[in-house]
Write a protein that holds these residues in place. Sequence first.
Motif, PDB file in Angstrom:
ATOM      1  N   GLU A  46       5.341   7.045   1.886  1.00  0.00           N
ATOM      2  CA  GLU A  46       5.874   5.823   2.481  1.00  0.00           C
ATOM      3  C   GLU A  46       5.119   4.620   1.924  1.00  0.00           C
ATOM      4  O   GLU A  46       4.072   4.762   1.284  1.00  0.00           O
ATOM      5  N   VAL A  47       5.674   3.420   2.166  1.00  0.00           N
ATOM      6  CA  VAL A  47       5.108   2.170   1.655  1.00  0.00           C
ATOM      7  C   VAL A  47       4.976   1.196   2.818  1.00  0.00           C
ATOM      8  O   VAL A  47       5.807   1.183   3.731  1.00  0.00           O
ATOM      9  N   ARG A  48       3.905   0.384   2.773  1.00  0.00           N
ATOM     10  CA  ARG A  48       3.768  -0.660   3.790  1.00  0.00           C
ATOM     11  C   ARG A  48       3.251  -1.939   3.130  1.00  0.00           C
ATOM     12  O   ARG A  48       2.671  -1.911   2.042  1.00  0.00           O
ATOM     13  N   ASP A  49       3.465  -3.054   3.808  1.00  0.00           N
ATOM     14  CA  ASP A  49       3.072  -4.366   3.303  1.00  0.00           C
ATOM     15  C   ASP A  49       1.580  -4.551   3.512  1.00  0.00           C
ATOM     16  O   ASP A  49       1.115  -4.724   4.633  1.00  0.00           O
ATOM     17  N   ALA A  50       0.809  -4.508   2.426  1.00  0.00           N
ATOM     18  CA  ALA A  50      -0.646  -4.616   2.534  1.00  0.00           C
ATOM     19  C   ALA A  50      -1.082  -5.996   2.981  1.00  0.00           C
ATOM     20  O   ALA A  50      -2.026  -6.145   3.750  1.00  0.00           O
ATOM     21  N   GLN A  84       0.856  -1.167   0.000  1.00  0.00           N
ATOM     22  CA  GLN A  84       0.000   0.000   0.000  1.00  0.00           C
ATOM     23  C   GLN A  84       0.900   1.227   0.000  1.00  0.00           C
ATOM     24  O   GLN A  84       2.021   1.188   0.528  1.00  0.00           O
ATOM     25  N   PHE A  85       0.394   2.322  -0.573  1.00  0.00           N
ATOM     26  CA  PHE A  85       1.216   3.513  -0.784  1.00  0.00           C
ATOM     27  C   PHE A  85       0.550   4.721  -0.122  1.00  0.00           C
ATOM     28  O   PHE A  85      -0.624   4.988  -0.352  1.00  0.00           O
ATOM     29  N   HIS A  86       1.332   5.419   0.684  1.00  0.00           N
ATOM     30  CA  HIS A  86       0.878   6.674   1.287  1.00  0.00           C
ATOM     31  C   HIS A  86       1.290   7.799   0.347  1.00  0.00           C
ATOM     32  O   HIS A  86       2.473   7.986   0.070  1.00  0.00           O
ATOM     33  N   LEU A  87       0.302   8.557  -0.146  1.00  0.00           N
ATOM     34  CA  LEU A  87       0.534   9.519  -1.218  1.00  0.00           C
ATOM     35  C   LEU A  87       0.137  10.932  -0.813  1.00  0.00           C
ATOM     36  O   LEU A  87      -0.692  11.144   0.072  1.00  0.00           O
ATOM     37  N   ALA A  88       0.724  11.888  -1.523  1.00  0.00           N
ATOM     38  CA  ALA A  88       0.300  13.287  -1.462  1.00  0.00           C
ATOM     39  C   ALA A  88       0.349  13.827  -2.883  1.00  0.00           C
ATOM     40  O   ALA A  88       1.112  13.327  -3.715  1.00  0.00           O
ATOM     41  N   HIS A  89      -0.471  14.834  -3.166  1.00  0.00           N
ATOM     42  CA  HIS A  89      -0.477  15.341  -4.537  1.00  0.00           C
ATOM     43  C   HIS A  89      -0.615  16.857  -4.587  1.00  0.00           C
ATOM     44  O   HIS A  89      -1.026  17.508  -3.620  1.00  0.00           O
ATOM     45  N   ILE A  90      -0.225  17.397  -5.734  1.00  0.00           N
ATOM     46  CA  ILE A  90      -0.436  18.805  -6.070  1.00  0.00           C
ATOM     47  C   ILE A  90      -1.200  18.823  -7.386  1.00  0.00           C
ATOM     48  O   ILE A  90      -0.783  18.188  -8.357  1.00  0.00           O
ATOM     49  N   LEU A  91      -2.320  19.522  -7.401  1.00  0.00           N
ATOM     50  CA  LEU A  91      -3.150  19.601  -8.599  1.00  0.00           C
ATOM     51  C   LEU A  91      -3.122  21.010  -9.164  1.00  0.00           C
ATOM     52  O   LEU A  91      -3.386  21.985  -8.440  1.00  0.00           O
ATOM     53  N   GLU A 115      -6.253   1.868  -6.630  1.00  0.00           N
ATOM     54  CA  GLU A 115      -6.824   3.162  -6.241  1.00  0.00           C
ATOM     55  C   GLU A 115      -5.953   4.323  -6.685  1.00  0.00           C
ATOM     56  O   GLU A 115      -6.264   5.479  -6.405  1.00  0.00           O
ATOM     57  N   ILE A 116      -4.877   4.020  -7.396  1.00  0.00           N
ATOM     58  CA  ILE A 116      -3.966   5.037  -7.914  1.00  0.00           C
ATOM     59  C   ILE A 116      -4.230   5.201  -9.401  1.00  0.00           C
ATOM     60  O   ILE A 116      -4.416   4.208 -10.110  1.00  0.00           O
ATOM     61  N   GLY A 166      -3.547  10.079   1.921  1.00  0.00           N
ATOM     62  CA  GLY A 166      -3.675   8.880   2.734  1.00  0.00           C
ATOM     63  C   GLY A 166      -3.123   7.646   2.031  1.00  0.00           C
ATOM     64  O   GLY A 166      -2.373   7.735   1.061  1.00  0.00           O
ATOM     65  N   TRP A 167      -3.524   6.461   2.524  1.00  0.00           N
ATOM     66  CA  TRP A 167      -3.020   5.183   2.011  1.00  0.00           C
ATOM     67  C   TRP A 167      -3.883   4.692   0.866  1.00  0.00           C
ATOM     68  O   TRP A 167      -5.120   4.746   0.939  1.00  0.00           O
TER      69      TRP A 167
END
Length: 447
Positions: free
Chosen positions: A277-281, A177-184, A243-244, A237-238
């Motif tokens: 960050e990344v975590r083991d789903a 799973q990936f914790h993301l942030a974005h700029i639009l 979902e990406i 969030g994660w």
Amino acid sequence: MTKSFPVLLASLLAVSSVSAPLQVLAQEAQPLDRIAAVVDEDVILQSELQRAIANIKAQYAGREAQLPPDDVLSRQVLERLVLVKLQVARAQGSGIRVSDQELAQAMNAIAQQNGSTLDALRQRLASDGIDFNDFRASVRDEITVQRLRQSFAQSRISVSEGEVDAALKQQADAGNQFHLAHILVALPDGASAEQIATGQKKADGVKALLDKGELDFNAAAVRYSDSPNALEGGDLGWRTLDEIPAAFAQTMQQMKPGEVVGPIRGPSGFQLLKLVEVRDASAAAGTHTVTEYHGRHILVRVDDAQSDAAAKAKIDTLRARIAGGADFQQVAKESSEDTNSKGQGGDLGWFPADAFGPAFGQQVAGIQDGGVSQPFRTDAGWHIVQRVGTRQTDVGSDNQRAQVRETIGRRKLEDEYNRFLQELRGEAYVSFRSGDRAENTATPPQS
């Protein structure tokens, strides 16, 4: 505050939050006759705008460099206030009402969270130049907006058992799973070639600033993103891979935490995406236990009566006393400014790592049982925490399904409600009176 009255939302900028001292909100808040904006049949006064800006600045105390220039911040905040007015009008048109009794309960809860009685809160507001009736009206508006959102969720958002089953299976099968942030950098529907080129230029400029290290990602999101979560640093969030956005998904698997990709053109405009960050789903899905901590803490508040520097100096002194052999519980009883735990020697009982926010969780997870953290800052002030013990708690499969259902519903609501707000804004008559307003909130220098 009780669960029925979540009245201290970041989305309603005109209302005081617990972390924003009332005196700060009163700065430049003297009533003015000028109108900042006309919203259908309602208006936003310049004094409302100034109070809202002061609230945002209070929330970013100590991190002011992350905020955009004052003129850009003013336009961002004014746009949010417009959305509040539109939501309140839609709620009232839908028959949503907040009774005087419900409002009184909410006001009492706010007073308690500020460590005072309602009469004392009234006097403090008056001394800080804030009209009590205006404050009550703002609280009523906030509850009304929350009710509208809840009504929207009940009528339009549903999560089937099949969706929960699929999500649980996906968690078990997924690698990460990936914790993301974005700029639009947003583009309007049917954007012209010139608008697309301008958006591309702005997105490229933001990416150049990030690559040069002149801004961190959160600060860039606050300054330049057109997303509704811009003032929260663009945090998404994660997410699992499905979902990406497809344009990012393959690249995401090759990235390392901290890297940024883009700009990539999507349905809403140009996006920059950061892997936080990344975590083991599969590991997360395969366990029904969570780690809980037993801890104590000492809080020194930062507010209108105590500056950040004074609070930091005080917490450093308390930490030194404990390092010198003083009993943590006794020091907490004598000196902690958290009225809820002070009498128990700072004892917080058992709690999961994220119960008191990410900064608190990182500190308690980073020390050993019996250890005491170094001073650290949260919105409430300066803390030190002592970890008493740890345990693994079985959350059970039913609880896991409930958490997954809530996560799916929250993401659906976020997407659908943002579209609803865009439609609401597009249908409204809005006239800004506080100066010229550009479509893009800010344009960074080009590389």
